[in-house]
Design a protein around this motif. Structure first.
Motif, PDB file in Angstrom:
ATOM      1  N   LEU A 154    -160.855  78.877  66.265  1.00 30.20           N
ATOM      2  CA  LEU A 154    -159.736  80.093  67.002  1.00 30.20           C
ATOM      3  C   LEU A 154    -158.145  78.557  66.271  1.00 30.20           C
ATOM      4  O   LEU A 154    -158.058  77.782  65.923  1.00 30.20           O
ATOM      5  CB  LEU A 154    -159.885  79.518  68.830  1.00 30.20           C
ATOM      6  N   PRO A 155    -158.113  79.956  66.049  1.00 28.88           N
ATOM      7  CA  PRO A 155    -156.576  80.075  65.672  1.00 28.88           C
ATOM      8  C   PRO A 155    -155.800  79.693  66.371  1.00 28.88           C
ATOM      9  O   PRO A 155    -155.397  79.418  67.462  1.00 28.88           O
ATOM     10  CB  PRO A 155    -156.203  81.350  65.409  1.00 28.88           C
ATOM     11  N   TYR A 156    -154.551  78.204  66.193  1.00 25.62           N
ATOM     12  CA  TYR A 156    -154.174  77.400  66.014  1.00 25.62           C
ATOM     13  C   TYR A 156    -152.225  78.027  65.755  1.00 25.62           C
ATOM     14  O   TYR A 156    -152.484  77.385  65.160  1.00 25.62           O
ATOM     15  CB  TYR A 156    -154.009  75.909  66.697  1.00 25.62           C
ATOM     16  N   VAL A 157    -152.080  79.164  66.496  1.00 25.90           N
ATOM     17  CA  VAL A 157    -150.779  79.322  65.784  1.00 25.90           C
ATOM     18  C   VAL A 157    -149.923  78.827  66.145  1.00 25.90           C
ATOM     19  O   VAL A 157    -149.053  78.463  67.714  1.00 25.90           O
ATOM     20  CB  VAL A 157    -150.480  80.948  66.468  1.00 25.90           C
ATOM     21  N   THR A 158    -148.781  78.016  65.147  1.00 25.13           N
ATOM     22  CA  THR A 158    -147.747  77.201  65.509  1.00 25.13           C
ATOM     23  C   THR A 158    -146.891  77.499  64.204  1.00 25.13           C
ATOM     24  O   THR A 158    -147.418  77.860  62.898  1.00 25.13           O
ATOM     25  CB  THR A 158    -148.270  75.330  65.682  1.00 25.13           C
ATOM     26  N   GLY A 159    -145.776  77.309  64.020  1.00 21.94           N
ATOM     27  CA  GLY A 159    -144.905  77.151  62.892  1.00 21.94           C
ATOM     28  C   GLY A 159    -143.590  76.701  63.110  1.00 21.94           C
ATOM     29  O   GLY A 159    -143.595  76.210  64.480  1.00 21.94           O
ATOM     30  N   SER A 160    -142.458  76.855  62.532  1.00 19.52           N
ATOM     31  CA  SER A 160    -141.028  76.378  62.745  1.00 19.52           C
ATOM     32  C   SER A 160    -140.314  77.043  63.987  1.00 19.52           C
ATOM     33  O   SER A 160    -140.651  78.378  63.451  1.00 19.52           O
ATOM     34  CB  SER A 160    -140.464  75.623  61.580  1.00 19.52           C
ATOM     35  N   LEU A 161    -139.586  76.443  64.856  1.00 13.21           N
ATOM     36  CA  LEU A 161    -139.095  78.127  65.609  1.00 13.21           C
ATOM     37  C   LEU A 161    -138.025  78.908  64.257  1.00 13.21           C
ATOM     38  O   LEU A 161    -137.945  79.859  64.606  1.00 13.21           O
ATOM     39  CB  LEU A 161    -137.501  76.876  66.045  1.00 13.21           C
ATOM     40  N   TRP A 162    -137.363  78.419  63.788  1.00 18.12           N
ATOM     41  CA  TRP A 162    -136.898  79.733  62.458  1.00 18.12           C
ATOM     42  C   TRP A 162    -138.361  80.764  61.972  1.00 18.12           C
ATOM     43  O   TRP A 162    -138.051  82.268  62.535  1.00 18.12           O
ATOM     44  CB  TRP A 162    -136.365  79.056  61.616  1.00 18.12           C
ATOM     45  N   LYS A 163    -138.952  79.962  61.429  1.00 17.95           N
ATOM     46  CA  LYS A 163    -140.258  80.923  61.323  1.00 17.95           C
ATOM     47  C   LYS A 163    -140.968  81.901  62.240  1.00 17.95           C
ATOM     48  O   LYS A 163    -140.816  83.130  62.367  1.00 17.95           O
ATOM     49  CB  LYS A 163    -141.626  79.629  60.653  1.00 17.95           C
ATOM     50  N   GLN A 164    -141.345  81.127  63.443  1.00 22.26           N
ATOM     51  CA  GLN A 164    -141.428  82.153  64.506  1.00 22.26           C
ATOM     52  C   GLN A 164    -140.924  82.591  65.555  1.00 22.26           C
ATOM     53  O   GLN A 164    -141.292  84.135  65.375  1.00 22.26           O
ATOM     54  CB  GLN A 164    -142.086  80.835  65.996  1.00 22.26           C
TER      55      GLN A 164
END
Length: 432
Positions: free
Chosen positions: A379-389
Motif C-alpha cells: 500500500l502506498p505510504y504517502v509522505t514528503g517534505s513540507l515544501w514538496k507536499q
C-alpha cells in the motif's frame, strides 16, 4: 468523538460515543475490491482480499491497545509541558508588544520578537494543544482542565461545532465523495472524481484567500453556512432556529476573539504608545497561524497519491476497511521533532487518522510500524517534505481548476462551451 474500534475504556465526549457502523467483521461476506475505481483509476487496494483487510484491522487493533495500555506519566508530563510552554510564550510575547513601538536604530526589535513569539504561541495552542485535546487524546488523565468536553480554543470556530464537523463527520467519512465536506471545504476541487464547474476556474484565488482567513472559513464551514444558503427555502422553522442559534454562537465567539486581539491588548499598550504596533502584531500573528494551519492540513489531505472513495464503497464497512480507508486517504510530512510539534503532530496524518484519540506524542513512535505494515501489504505510504507536499497541492489546485482531460476534446473547448451555456442562460433569465 469518532473512533475506529469499539473501546470500552475510553470516555467519549459525545453521548453516542463510538461510530456504530464499524464492526470487527461483516455480517455478510465482503466482496473482492475492483481493480479500477468508478472513474477508471487503479485501485491501490485491489490486490487485498477481505481476509487480508481483516488481518490489517486486527494488527492495528493490537497496536492501538499496546500503546493505549502504556499511557502514563511521561504522556501527561508531555502535554502539560507543551501547555505551560505555550502560555509562557504567549505571556512573554504580549509583554514584549507593550514596547513594540520602541525603535533601536530604526528597527523595532520588540515588535519582531513579540510577533514571532505570538505567532508560534497561537500555532501551538491551535494544533498541538487545542486540536488534540478536543479529539479526546488526553481525556484518560481525568484532568478537567485538559479535557475534550471543557476545552475552548483560540479560534473563531466554537469547539462544539468544530468537534461535530471534524471529529464526527470528517473522521468518520474520510475522503468519501459527497460525505466528507473536508474534501475542498466546498470551495475547492482537489480530486479528479469531483465534478467540474465554471466556479472552479477561480479556485487558485479562493485557495489563497481561504488560507489567509482560514479560521473564519472553518467557522463558516463548521456552521454549514453554504448548505443553509442552498437549502434555506426548504428548511423547517425548527431547522432555521437551530441554524440561527449556531450562527449566534459563532458570532459571539468571533466577537470575543476580535475584542481580545484587536481591542484589549492594543489598549493595554497605549501607555507606551504601542497600540498601533500591537494591533498590527496581532493581525500578523493570526495571519501566520492561518497560513501555517492551512498548509499543514492541505499537506495531509490533498497531495497526489491520496485516494478518494465513492459513497457506495463504505456500505457495510468493517473496521479493517475503515482503517484501510484512513491509510489510503491521508499523507504525512517528513521533518524534525520540532517540526512535528509545531504541526500538532499532524505531520503524522496517517497515524492520526488511524488513531485520532491516541496521544499525539506517540505518533512518531508508531509511524515506522505503520509504514512497515503498509509496505508489507503493498500500500502506498504517502509522505514528503513540507515544501514538496505543499507545492504539489498548489499545482493540483491549479490543474483541477480546469475540467478533466477527455480524449478527442481540448479542455479549453469544454470551458468555452460551459461559458456559452452560462451566458445564454443568463440572457434567457433576463428576457423572462
Amino acid at each position: 468523538m469518532t473512533l475506529a474500534p469499539q473501546r470500552a475504556d475510553h470516555a467519549s465526549t459525545k453521548p453516542q460515543g463510538i461510530n456504530p457502523r464499524l464492526r470487527v467483521t461483516s455480517d455478510e461476506p465482503r466482496p473482492q475490491r475492483a481493480a479500477l475505481t468508478g472513474t477508471g483509476r487503479p485501485n491501490p487496494a485491489a490486490h487485498l482480499s477481505p481476509d487480508d483487510i481483516e488481518g490489517i484491522g486486527h494488527e492495528l487493533d493490537a497496536l492501538r491497545q499496546e500503546v493505549m495500555d502504556s499511557r502514563g506519566d511521561r504522556d501527561a508530563a508531555y502535554i502539560r509541558k507543551v501547555i505551560r510552554t505555550q502560555r509562557y510564550l504567549e505571556m512573554g510575547s504580549r509583554a514584549l508588544l507593550l514596547f513594540s513601538n520602541v525603535k533601536v536604530k530604526g528597527f523595532r526589535p520588540a515588535w519582531w520578537l513579540g510577533t514571532a513569539g505570538l505567532s508560534v504561541s497561537k500555532i501551538l495552542e491551535n494544533m498541538e494543544i487545542g486540536h488534540n485535546v478536543m479529539h479526546g487524546q488526553w481525556d484518560w488523565m481525568r484532568d478537567p482542565k485538559i479535557h475534550s468536553t471543557a476545552w475552548e480554543w483560540d479560534n473563531a470556530s466554537p469547539a462544539s461545532q468544530w468537534k461535530h464537523s471534524h471529529n464526527e463527520i470528517h473522521h468518520t467519512f474520510t475522503n468519501v465523495l459527497g460525505r466528507d465536506n473536508d474534501l475542498g471545504y466546498g470551495i475547492l476541487r482537489v480530486d479528479e472524481d469531483q465534478p467540474w464547474s465554471l466556479f472552479y476556474l477561480f479556485q487558485p484565488i479562493w485557495h489563497v484567500g481561504n488560507a489567509l482567513v482560514f479560521e473564519y472559513s472553518i467557522a463558516a464551514y463548521d456552521l454549514e453556512l453554504g448548505g443553509y444558503l442552498a437549502k434555506r427555502e426548504r428548511m423547517s422553522e425548527e431547522e432555521k432556529a437551530t441554524f440561527r442559534a449556531n450562527r449566534n454562537e459563532v458570532l459571539q465567539k468571533i466577537k470575543r476573539q476580535a475584542t481580545k486581539d484587536y481591542v484589549v491588548h492594543p489598549a493595554l499598550s497605549a501607555v507606551s504608545g504601542s497600540s498601533r504596533t500591537t494591533l498590527t502584531a496581532n493581525v500578523v500573528a493570526n495571519l501566520v497561524r492561518n497560513l501555517w494551519t492551512n498548509t499543514v492540513i492541505i499537506c495531509g489531505h490533498f497531495p497526489p497519491g491520496i485516494s478518494t472513495f465513492e459513497k457506495t464503497s463504505i456500505d457495510g464497512e468493517t473496521r479493517g476497511e475503515w482503517y484501510l480507508r484512513q491509510m489510503l486517504g491521508s499523507g504525512n510530512i517528513s521533518g524534525t521533532k520540532a517540526m512535528h510539534v509545531i504541526t500538532g503532530n499532524l505531520s503524522h496524518q496517517i497515524e492520526h487518522h488511524l488513531f485520532p484519540d491516541m496521544p499525539s506524542n506517540r505518533y512518531a513512535e508508531i509511524a515506522p510500524r505503520i509504514r512497515d505494515l503498509m509496505q508489507r501489504n503493498d500500500l502506498p505510504y504517502v509522505t514528503g517534505s513540507l515544501w514538496k507536499q505543499a507545492a504539489s497541492v498548489y499545482l493540483k489546485v491549479v490543474q483541477l481548476s480546469l475540467p478533466n482531460k477527455v480524449e478527442g476534446e481540448r479542455r479549453r473547448d469544454v470551458v468555452r462551451r460551459e461559458l456559452g451555456k452560462a451566458w445564454r442562460s443568463k440572457k434567457l433569465g433576463r428576457r423572462y
